[in-house]
Structures are given as structure tokens and as C-alpha cells.
Design a protein around this motif. Structure first.
Motif, mmCIF file in Angstrom:
data_model
loop_
_atom_site.group_PDB
_atom_site.id
_atom_site.type_symbol
_atom_site.label_atom_id
_atom_site.label_comp_id
_atom_site.label_asym_id
_atom_site.label_seq_id
_atom_site.Cartn_x
_atom_site.Cartn_y
_atom_site.Cartn_z
ATOM 1 N N PRO A 90 0.838 -1.209 0.000
ATOM 2 C CA PRO A 90 0.000 0.000 0.000
ATOM 3 C C PRO A 90 0.867 1.250 0.000
ATOM 4 O O PRO A 90 2.086 1.189 0.159
ATOM 5 N N ASN A 104 -8.085 2.806 0.241
ATOM 6 C CA ASN A 104 -8.969 1.724 0.689
ATOM 7 C C ASN A 104 -10.436 2.134 0.599
ATOM 8 O O ASN A 104 -11.304 1.314 0.268
ATOM 9 N N ALA A 137 2.758 4.591 1.267
ATOM 10 C CA ALA A 137 3.498 4.787 2.513
ATOM 11 C C ALA A 137 2.765 5.713 3.474
ATOM 12 O O ALA A 137 2.789 5.504 4.691
ATOM 13 N N ASP A 138 2.083 6.716 2.969
ATOM 14 C CA ASP A 138 1.402 7.680 3.822
ATOM 15 C C ASP A 138 0.111 7.070 4.382
ATOM 16 O O ASP A 138 -0.677 6.474 3.632
ATOM 17 N N PRO A 139 -0.151 7.189 5.691
ATOM 18 C CA PRO A 139 -1.390 6.613 6.251
ATOM 19 C C PRO A 139 -2.649 7.237 5.663
ATOM 20 O O PRO A 139 -3.651 6.541 5.431
ATOM 21 N N GLY A 140 -2.637 8.549 5.417
ATOM 22 C CA GLY A 140 -3.808 9.178 4.818
ATOM 23 C C GLY A 140 -4.080 8.680 3.419
ATOM 24 O O GLY A 140 -5.247 8.467 3.036
ATOM 25 N N ASP A 141 -3.033 8.463 2.640
ATOM 26 C CA ASP A 141 -3.217 7.920 1.298
ATOM 27 C C ASP A 141 -3.746 6.500 1.342
ATOM 28 O O ASP A 141 -4.577 6.104 0.510
ATOM 29 N N ARG A 142 -3.276 5.717 2.306
ATOM 30 C CA ARG A 142 -3.782 4.339 2.431
ATOM 31 C C ARG A 142 -5.267 4.332 2.756
ATOM 32 O O ARG A 142 -6.039 3.549 2.188
ATOM 33 N N THR A 143 -5.676 5.206 3.678
ATOM 34 C CA THR A 143 -7.098 5.254 4.044
ATOM 35 C C THR A 143 -7.956 5.692 2.863
ATOM 36 O O THR A 143 -9.022 5.114 2.594
#
Length: 440
Positions: free
Chosen positions: A261, A272, A263-269
Motif C-alpha cells: 500500500p 482503501n 506509505a502515507d497513512p492518509g493515502d492508504r485510508t
């Protein structure tokens, strides 16, 4: 003998707007032209073009609809259809259409915009009112509830201050470019952004790159048609989206192994959340809030009605805002989609490689079709040569009746019997010498 030129037709987007301005469904227009509603849907989306008598009838009907629409605009005009001043007094100013940004050589995101379009990017009415309108194709209500009735000129059709021309406008371009050079220019201009847009639909980097390359290979196979299209980038984009969202992709072996996924948590959210949306809702959201198309263009590219597309877009926005409340604003959502697409290091292959790959695939399919045809012809010829020319009924086996053995039917001679028969035929059959009386 010379062939007369084909009747000119307005672009697909204008065909749809003329039909909707006349309050005609696709079924009604199809009955007047003498075709099926699916054919009208294909004409309005630009996938097919009418020919022959159907083209003349369709062009005549569109010309009539354009004249009626011009008459309605003239009646609503305060001075009888004359120009009342600059367009800014009766129509919102044109603004550039945002495009999903690309990553520059230095790694920074570049926000690019296309040329200004006539009219606002957002629809003339709120999405809730458009989604509540009945579907022009099926006559069903897709909206969450009844909304206010729309007056003339407030729908997705041409506004009061907008001119409608039935004939297509010529697209200027360099006449000295060869087909290969024009294809390479189109690929270098649009391929990076299309790969990032497709990544938002699939969440897979390799699948996004392959989908765009396959779409360009298909465009190269149909290059005369794509080169004359008013929006060749839209043609390739629709093909790439169809290939990327194909249900057969899930049966490929690489789908068993998930990709890493972002690397950035916001981009992952955000990614998804997009992947949890239905494919149709995800595609409408990417086209409208990511690419920046208006609502009629989004509906035409997804081959859906305008109310149905507005309904899908509303549901997609609600789902995204439910998990990420900060993205409830469409402008903020557009910026986040652009950042998500630009943060990934996605690269497209060189245009010459893609073009040659398409040519190899076309040659392989041609040779495979020729080999199959030759094999079929050879099998047919062998069957005709070896098949019996007449029917020989089989001899039924005998049955013992009251102890009497069955009468043996005469059959084929064995090898020993054939040898004996040949031996008897070859040897001289001289009997005893004949006695003849002699005179004494």
C-alpha cells in the motif's frame, strides 16, 4: 463512379444534449430513427457512428431538434434571440478543467489544467436535484426522493446564452505529422496522467500501467477512427477504464498477491475507501472529481443517464465523507485525489515500445486466425477424402432356433483363403488327356 460525402453529424456530446433538451428518451428517439435504444446509446457515447440511410435520418432529426431548441432559446430571450451582451451577464464564466496532476522530473507534483471550457464544470443544478430526476433511458426514479421540477434551460442541455452548432468543428493539428508521430505525441501527452487515474480505480500499479498500454495499443489498431475523434484522450481513457475494471482481472494469478500500500497513512485510508466503492461509483467519482469532467460527459463516458450518474456520484461522495469527513468538500476531495495519484511513482513505457507491442499482438492474432483457417480446411478435405461414398449395411448375427445352428452368412475371405484362391487361379488346370479314336 464517385461516392457522395457522408452527412455531417454533431459531436456525441451535442447529440445527447439536443435529445435531452427536447425531452426525448433514447427509446423514443430510437423509434423515430428506426433503430434500437442500444444503438442510440452507442451513437451518443461516440463508440459507433451511423451510416447510410440511418445516418441521414439521424442527422435530419438532430437538425430538427437543433432548430426547435434555437427557437425555444429565441422565445426565452428578452430581445427575440439577439445577443444581449457579453456571455458573462447570462452565463457563468468558463473555467479551466482540472486534470489529475503528474509528477515532474524533480519529484514535485505539477498541477496542470486543460483549456477553458464553455460553462462551469459543476452542473447548473445541484446533484441532488439531478439525481432525483427520472431516468431518461428507463423512466425510473433513481434519486433519494422527489425534488423540485426543473424549468426549461436548467438541465444539462445547452443554456440560454450558449450556441449550438449541428456540424462538428474541425480540430486543427499539424498536417506534417505521420500517424506514428501523432500517436507518439498523444501517448507522451496523456499516458502519465491516465496511468495515475487508472491507479485510483484499481489500486494496483502494474495493472494500471498495463491497462493504459493495452488501451493505446487498441487505439493504434483503430488509429484512423481515433485520429478523427474530437476527444482522442477520452477514447483511450474509456478503453483503459473498461480494461482495468473488467471482472476477468480477478482471475489473473497476480491478483492473489496484494501489492504494497502507499506509505502515507492518509493515502492508504483514501485508497482503501475508493476500492470499497462499487466500480461504477468509483469510476464516476474519478471522472467527475478527479479528472474534472462535467456531468453530461461523465454520463456519456460511463454509458449511463445523467440522473443515474448524479446518483452514483452522490453515493460515492457520501461513502468517502462518511469515512473521511475532511473530504466532504468537492474541492478538497479533488486535491486529495490529485495528491494520491501523484505520490506514487508510476511510469509508462516508451511510445515506440507500446506501438510495436500492439503491432506484434495484431500480427500474432492474424497468424493464429490464418493457421486455424488452414487447419480447418485441411481437416475438412481429409474428411471428405476418407469418408465412404456409399453405405454398406452390416450383416446381423444369426440366432439358433430349436437347436439348429444359424446359417453362416458369407463374409470376407481370410488371408489363407485369399492365398489359396490366388494359387488355384495361377496354376494350370489341365485335366487328363482326352482319348480320341484312331483309325486302324
Amino acid at each position: 463512379m464517385t461516392r457522395r460525402p457522408a452527412t455531417s453529424l454533431p459531436p456525441p456530446k451535442l447529440r445527447r444534449r439536443l435529445r435531452e433538451a427536447a425531452a426525448l428518451t433514447q427509446t423514443q428517439l430510437a423509434s423515430r430513427v428506426g433503430v434500437t435504444p442500444g444503438t442510440v446509446r452507442a451513437w451518443e457515447s461516440g463508440r459507433t457512428t451511423p451510416r447510410g440511410r440511418k445516418r441521414e435520418a439521424y442527422a435530419k432529426l438532430l437538425k430538427t431538434l437543433a432548430e426547435e431548441d434555437a427557437a425555444r432559446q429565441a422565445e426565452r430571450s428578452p430581445e427575440g434571440g439577439r445577443d444581449t451582451g457579453p456571455a458573462s451577464a447570462s452565463q457563468p464564466k468558463a473555467r479551466p478543467v482540472p486534470v489529475v496532476v503528474a509528477v515532474g522530473p524533480d519529484g514535485d507534483a505539477k498541477h496542470e489544467t486543460s483549456e477553458a471550457v464553455d460553462g462551469p464544470v459543476l452542473p447548473a443544478k445541484p446533484l441532488t436535484e439531478i439525481a432525483a430526476e427520472p431516468d431518461t433511458a428507463t423512466g425510473q426514479d433513481h434519486g433519494p426522493g422527489p425534488g423540485p421540477e426543473s424549468g426549461p434551460g436548467s438541465g444539462p442541455g445547452p443554456g440560454p446564452g450558449r450556441r449550438t452548432e449541428p456540424g462538428p468543428e474541425p480540430v486543427p493539428g499539424p498536417a506534417a505529422l505521420t500517424p506514428a508521430q501523432a500517436f507518439d505525441a498523444l501517448y507522451e501527452f496523456s499516458a502519465p496522467a491516465l496511468v495515475r487515474q487508472t491507479y485510483l480505480l484499481t489500486g494496483r500499479r502494474e495493472q494500471a500501467r498495463e491497462s493504459v498500454e493495452r488501451a493505446f495499443q487498441t487505439a493504434w489498431e483503430h488509429w484512423p477512427e481515433v485520429a478523427r475523434d474530437r476527444d482522442p484522450v477520452g477514447w483511450v481513457r474509456a478503453t483503459a477504464y473498461e480494461y482495468a475494471l473488467s471482472p476477468w482481472q480477478r482471475f489473473r494469478p497476480r491478483h492473489r498477491h496484494p501489492e504494497p500500500p502507499p506509505a502515507d497513512p492518509g493515502d492508504r485510508t483514501l485508497l482503501n475507501t475508493l476500492l470499497r466503492l462499487p466500480p461504477r461509483h468509483r469510476r464516476a467519482l474519478v471522472l467527475y472529481d478527479g479528472v474534472g469532467l462535467d456531468l453530461p460527459e461523465t454520463a456519456a463516458e460511463t454509458e449511463a443517464s445523467t440522473p443515474a450518474t448524479a446518483n452514483r456520484l452522490l453515493h460515492a461522495r457520501e461513502a468517502v465523507a462518511g469515512r473521511l469527513p475532511a473530504l466532504a468538500d468537492p474541492e478538497v476531495l479533488h486535491q486529495r485525489l490529485a495528491e494520491l495519484a501523484s505520490n506514487e511513482r508510476l511510469r509508462a513505457g516508451p511510445p515506440t515500445t507500446v506501438r510495436r507491442g500492439g503491432e506484434r499482438r495484431a500480427r500474432f492474432r492474424t497468424r493464429a486466425a490464418i493457421a486455424f483457417t488452414v487447419a480447418l480446411i485441411g481437416t475438412t478435405a481429409l474428411t471428405v477424402h476418407t469418408a465412404p461414398t456409399h453405405y454398406e449395411p452390416p450383416v446381423s448375427p444369426g440366432v439358433t432356433v430349436r437347436g439348429v445352428p444359424p446359417r453362416v452368412a458369407q463374409g470376407a475371405l481370410s488371408d489363407e483363403e485369399l492365398e489359396l484362391r490366388q494359387k488355384l487361379r495361377d496354376q494350370a488346370q489341365d485335366g487328363p488327356e482326352r482319348l480320341s479314336p484312331k483309325a486302324e
